[in-house]
Design a protein around this motif. Sequence first.
Motif, PDB file in Angstrom:
ATOM      1  N   ALA A 138       0.830  -1.216   0.000  1.00 47.17           N
ATOM      2  CA  ALA A 138       0.000   0.000   0.000  1.00 47.17           C
ATOM      3  C   ALA A 138       0.860   1.260   0.000  1.00 47.17           C
ATOM      4  N   GLN A 139       0.479   2.225  -0.844  1.00 52.17           N
ATOM      5  CA  GLN A 139       1.227   3.474  -0.948  1.00 52.17           C
ATOM      6  C   GLN A 139       0.404   4.697  -0.545  1.00 52.17           C
ATOM      7  N   TYR A 142      -6.145   5.257   1.235  1.00 51.51           N
ATOM      8  CA  TYR A 142      -7.253   4.466   0.700  1.00 51.51           C
ATOM      9  C   TYR A 142      -6.814   3.022   0.450  1.00 51.51           C
ATOM     10  N   ALA A 143      -5.642   2.855  -0.162  1.00 53.85           N
ATOM     11  CA  ALA A 143      -5.144   1.513  -0.463  1.00 53.85           C
ATOM     12  C   ALA A 143      -4.895   0.726   0.820  1.00 53.85           C
ATOM     13  N   LEU A 144      -4.348   1.385   1.848  1.00 53.14           N
ATOM     14  CA  LEU A 144      -4.086   0.709   3.120  1.00 53.14           C
ATOM     15  C   LEU A 144      -5.383   0.315   3.809  1.00 53.14           C
ATOM     16  N   ASN A 145      -6.361   1.216   3.822  1.00 52.28           N
ATOM     17  CA  ASN A 145      -7.656   0.893   4.439  1.00 52.28           C
ATOM     18  C   ASN A 145      -8.320  -0.283   3.737  1.00 52.28           C
ATOM     19  N   LEU A 267      -2.966   9.947  -4.521  1.00 53.20           N
ATOM     20  CA  LEU A 267      -2.498   9.406  -5.790  1.00 53.20           C
ATOM     21  C   LEU A 267      -0.980   9.322  -5.834  1.00 53.20           C
ATOM     22  N   ILE A 268      -0.480   8.282  -6.486  1.00 51.65           N
ATOM     23  CA  ILE A 268       0.931   8.185  -6.810  1.00 51.65           C
ATOM     24  C   ILE A 268       1.053   8.455  -8.308  1.00 51.65           C
ATOM     25  N   LEU A 269       1.712   9.549  -8.651  1.00 55.09           N
ATOM     26  CA  LEU A 269       1.946   9.873 -10.051  1.00 55.09           C
ATOM     27  C   LEU A 269       3.319   9.349 -10.446  1.00 55.09           C
ATOM     28  N   LYS A 270       3.348   8.429 -11.399  1.00 53.70           N
ATOM     29  CA  LYS A 270       4.614   7.933 -11.937  1.00 53.70           C
ATOM     30  C   LYS A 270       5.029   8.884 -13.058  1.00 53.70           C
TER      31      LYS A 270
END
Length: 456
Positions: A138-139, A142-145, A267-270
């Motif tokens: 998770a990054q 929201y992803a962790l929850n 958000l993670i922006l690559k």
Amino acid sequence: MKDICAVSTPLAEGGISVIRISGENAISIGAKVFKPLSCKSVENMAGYTCAYGKIVDKNGREVDDGVLTVFRAPKSYTGENVCEISCHGGIYVTKKVLRLCIEQGAELAQRGEFTKRAFLNGKLSLTQAEGVMETISAQGEYALNSANLTKEGRLFRLISDMSRKFVTILGELAAWVDYPEEDLPEISEDNLRESLKNALAGLDKIIADHDSGMILKNGVDTVIAGKPNVGKSTLMNMLLGYDRSIVTNVAGTTRDVIEESAKLGELILKLSDTAGIHETDDEVEKIGVDIAKKKLKNAMLVIEVFDISRELDEEDLELLEYVKKLGKKVIIVLNKSDLENVVERSLLEKYSDYVIEISAKLDEGREELQKATEKLLGIGGYDADSTIFANERQIACAERARKYLAMALESLDMGETLDAVTVMIDNGANALLELTGEKATEAVVDEVFSKFCVGK
């Protein structure tokens, strides 16, 4: 089943390393490599207890000092006897302790083998096991929850409740069809229809949240595009929070693609900071432009950057048209908002509904960019206490179940025989059972755990 061992912490220099041993003989293996100072032997230690002592080789020579923790079956992570040895976190000493465990009879664990044993021993469902890996990767919040909800069994219970209802219905249908001479109550089509509709609604929610979940989990491939010297590199540095791209007043400073990941809200922006897209006779710069165009073709999101103090020219319009033909999600950034605005905004609004003004140099406009990005990608507004983002395997099962259950409902509405409806429900129930892992093949299980890291 063989005894296994692995380093469960990252293999890098640190304060401590943890070597995990699991299996029927895990405690006796631990006793051979660890001599506690607080009791006679590791084999005398109760479960959930720790001891400080010496880690020794087969000749009794001290290798390191550390702490050993005992977990006795079935009250352990894997459901087996488990020993965890905490030693100093040097790479050499960690590998040395691991080798000692192997010399005493343990085998090196495969990817995810500890968690796989937890699944096989009934400590975790398949979806809960997947939640473990999602927690690790998770990054964002929201992803962790979502991972925690999956790990605690929320997804398993949701799908399992659906499948149990349909297994019960299938039993009733089979009895009614196979024993017509018995005085069995006829299946209520209204109740069956209601059960199908409720299941479809639940599956629709899981499927609808999937794309957003993948974005939040995996990040967004994002290209920063524009002419030379409009502030692309400055924007990238602003998003990263440090100077990664070289920034000068000389046009064409960036000639290659610079790639980094930046966090924007959840958000993670690559990010890919590309060479300025324009016509050039410079051979090196031309290669950079070609690479930038290839990056654009593979991107999910394009941030087109323009200098607010310079009127749009033919090259600007060519870029806008080029990206439009690619059909990408686009945010248009008017940079250098601290200078006089001479750009015709209405012209840009033909190419994107999201046109924002920022000053990357002054670190102004980040919040506006975040809101525009979240809105464009359909992210935000989730209930962190209830939203689960299914992974690719789970969503494939959910979509297959949905297809069959929708066909069952359609057959029911068209007045077809219950035999035909039963076949569709049976296929749908099997897909649900595969999702939870209650009816997963060995190949599916192996594929799930192959994505884990060694030591977990």
